[in-house]
Design a protein around this motif. Structure first.
Motif, PDB file in Angstrom:
ATOM      1  N   VAL A   4      41.995  42.436  30.611  1.00 36.63           N
ATOM      2  CA  VAL A   4      42.546  42.056  31.909  1.00 36.63           C
ATOM      3  C   VAL A   4      42.354  40.551  32.014  1.00 36.63           C
ATOM      4  N   TYR A  42      49.660  43.257  38.030  1.00 41.92           N
ATOM      5  CA  TYR A  42      49.180  43.686  39.347  1.00 41.92           C
ATOM      6  C   TYR A  42      49.814  42.831  40.441  1.00 41.92           C
ATOM      7  N   ARG A  88      47.018  38.768  38.116  1.00 41.67           N
ATOM      8  CA  ARG A  88      46.189  39.521  37.194  1.00 41.67           C
ATOM      9  C   ARG A  88      47.087  40.398  36.331  1.00 41.67           C
ATOM     10  N   LEU A  90      47.214  43.060  32.683  1.00 38.41           N
ATOM     11  CA  LEU A  90      46.471  43.850  31.702  1.00 38.41           C
ATOM     12  C   LEU A  90      47.380  44.046  30.488  1.00 38.41           C
TER      13      LEU A  90
END
Lengths: 253, 300
Positions: A4, A42, A88, A90
């Motif tokens: 992440v 996100y 953010r 991942l």
């Protein structure tokens, strides 16, 4: 190895219609990424909790380029990002295409399935045949960039606003396009007919699938597709077992 | 400072576990968190044979949470014993096996098969809303609960947690039924049934129309139910439902929970479990709490 990372926005622009081009600085994820993988982005909003899976269009050193379509509230947030903003992400998630430079390649992208094929074309050496299809001219992206790589590019639109009038598979038939391996991404219906075409012409056909997902790493078991297993079938996860599957193994409905 | 808790004779280094179905058997999240940090891993539901689960779409995002309709897809207990127990045993954490079935017989088969295996506790899943037989069908009727719990308890060689459904009129009634059937502990809540409609396609988003809602939005409901159950049974209670932060977890502990589990938060924050553990430690330090028993159940 997935991680992440807080990615920095290097650039964000509208390409056409509701399609956007986002370049992110994310050294950890970029260094691990391969063509055909995706990242989970996100929104940073507590009412929009789940990450949005977006395919990797290009890997540029410690940066990733994402070309995505605004389809809801989450992607709308991304479209408003500007230089220096952070978000953010991942990744890299899933398995990419199994690239084979020894074999001739045909890349087939439909709509917002086109972007992941750009890095794929690049890593295959550029001199590939590419078929790009979309509903209409405004949704057909990246044509010039494939051409710059040295690819032979065919285009098709449902309304005939650019290129061949019809869908990708109709174009393939008309031009009688063949290669050892098809690398593809696009709507399920296109991938289904493409697989039938590949079987007829005895070609390998790698298809990149999409399904609604929550975690992006294989834990929630949300994003399943039916994959043949002997005489039976099983549910495989798009995010972890895919998103790339061999078209012959998919149970098309 | 002591974060240890003891639940039915099993020692946990801290009260933080994972909620079944949100963490697989730990493999996926081991890339993001050190599983040695966790009090326990409650694994995804295990049945006596492989289950294919429901058709996609299985996931829908809703305000402050999500719906799922996975339908307990799992590769079966034999696979679990062969692959997942050895994987998890590399780590110093408790293994809690979530047991599912379509019938009492199937639940019992799993528990029998797990006898003598190296796991720490069992969690009986009688509360999944996404299967047509078993699951919630067992968990909303007090007589059924007592029957399935007592049948399973007879065969279990590990402490038995019973996971309760919130989709009932009075959670204290089903909690008491589980305890009288022989539950050593209770966990709650499983998901709340919910629905989402795509107004442009004019059809439900989930293939099975109705699914289970989880995430931060359900936390107040879960907390209320945990509080009520802690007041009416003498067995330990594991609280879950929307817990995303240490503050959330501490609320459940103050309501009386012996342990807590992180579920949906893993999906939007892969390090949620460890973040909660560290947050609890920080809270204890800042507020001079030496042992969690000092705050457990302090709400009248």
């Amino acid at each position: 190895m997935k991680s992440v990372e807080t990615a920095k926005v290097i650039s964000s622009r509208n390409i056409t219609a509701n399609i956007y081009d986002l370049v992110l600085e994310c050294p950890k994820i970029a260094s691990e990424a391969v063509p055909g993988q995706f990242v989970e982005v996100y929104t940073g909003r507590s009412d929009l909790l789940l990450a949005r899976p977006i395919s990797i269009c290009e890997i540029l050193g410690n940066r990733l380029r994402l070309v995505y379509q605004v389809v809801g509230k989450g992607t709308e947030i991304f479209s408003k990002l500007g230089l220096g903003d952070e978000l953010r992400i991942l990744g890299p998630c899933g398995n990419g295409y199994k690239l084979n430079k020894e074999k001739s390649a045909l890349l087939v992208g439909g709509g917002i399935g086109i972007p992941p094929l750009l890095e794929t074309a690049k890593q295959l050496g550029g001199k590939v045949t590419v078929v790009l299809a979309a509903r209409t001219k405004d949704l057909l992206v990246l044509e010039d960039e494939f051409a710059k790589l040295g690819a032979k590019v065919y285009t098709a639109t449902d309304d005939g606003s650019v290129g061949f009038k019809g869908n990708a598979v109709e174009l393939l038939r008309q031009e009688d396009l063949k290669a050892d391996v098809i690398y593809s991404c696009g709507p399920k219906i296109m991938l289904k007919f493409l697989t039938e075409y590949a079987i007829e012409k005895n070609m390998e056909c790698q298809v990149s699938m999409e399904e609604r997902m929550a975690c992006g790493i294989g834990a929630c078991v949300g994003c399943v597709v039916k994959i043949k297993n002997g005489d039976d079938w099983e549910h495989k996860k798009v995010c972890k077992d895919g998103p790339v599957f061999e078209g012959r193994e998919v149970v098309w409905e | 400072m002591n974060t240890k808790v003891n639940i039915c004779g099993v020692e946990f280094k801290n009260p933080v576990m994972t909620a079944s179905g949100t963490f697989g058997s730990g493999r996926e999240y081991s890339e993001f968190v050190d599983l040695n940090r966790l009090g326990g891993v409650v694994v995804k539901g295990v049945a006596d044979k492989p289950w294919k689960g429901n058709d996609a779409p299985r996931i829908a995002e809703v305000y402050g949470g999500m719906l799922n309709s996975v339908g307990l897809q799992n590769p079966g207990v034999d696979y679990f014993i062969k692959e997942d127990i050895p994987f998890l045993r590399q780590y110093d954490t408790n293994i809690i096996v979530n047991v599912c079935g379509h019938s009492i017989e199937e639940y019992v088969n799993v528990v029998k098969r797990l006898r003598g295996e190296d796991v720490d506790m069992l969690e009986l899943n009688i509360s999944c809303p996404n299967v047509s037989e078993g699951g919630m069908a067992f968990g909303t009727d007090c007589t059924m609960i007592e029957n399935v719990v007592s049948a399973v308890k007879k065969e279990a060689d590990k402490p038995l947690i019973v996971k309760l459904s919130p989709n009932v009129t009075d959670i204290t009634e089903t909690a008491k039924a589980a305890v009288s059937g022989g539950a050593d502990a209770l966990s709650l809540i499983n998901t709340l049934t919910g629905m989402k409609i795509d107004i442009y396609k004019r059809k439900p988003v989930l293939s099975r129309k109705i699914g289970g809602m989880s995430g931060p939005a359900v936390k107040p409901v879960a907390l209320r139910m945990v509080y009520q159950v802690c007041k009416c049974v003498d067995v330990p209670v594991i609280g879950l439902g929307g817990i995303s932060t240490a503050e959330d977890a501490i609320e459940f502990i103050m309501a009386g929970a012996a342990g807590i589990a992180i579920g949906t938060a893993n999906f939007f924050n892969p390090t949620a479990t460890v973040n909660v553990i560290e947050g609890i430690e920080k809270f204890m330090l800042e507020h001079g709490i030496n042992d969690l028993s000092e705050i457990r159940g302090i709400i009248d």
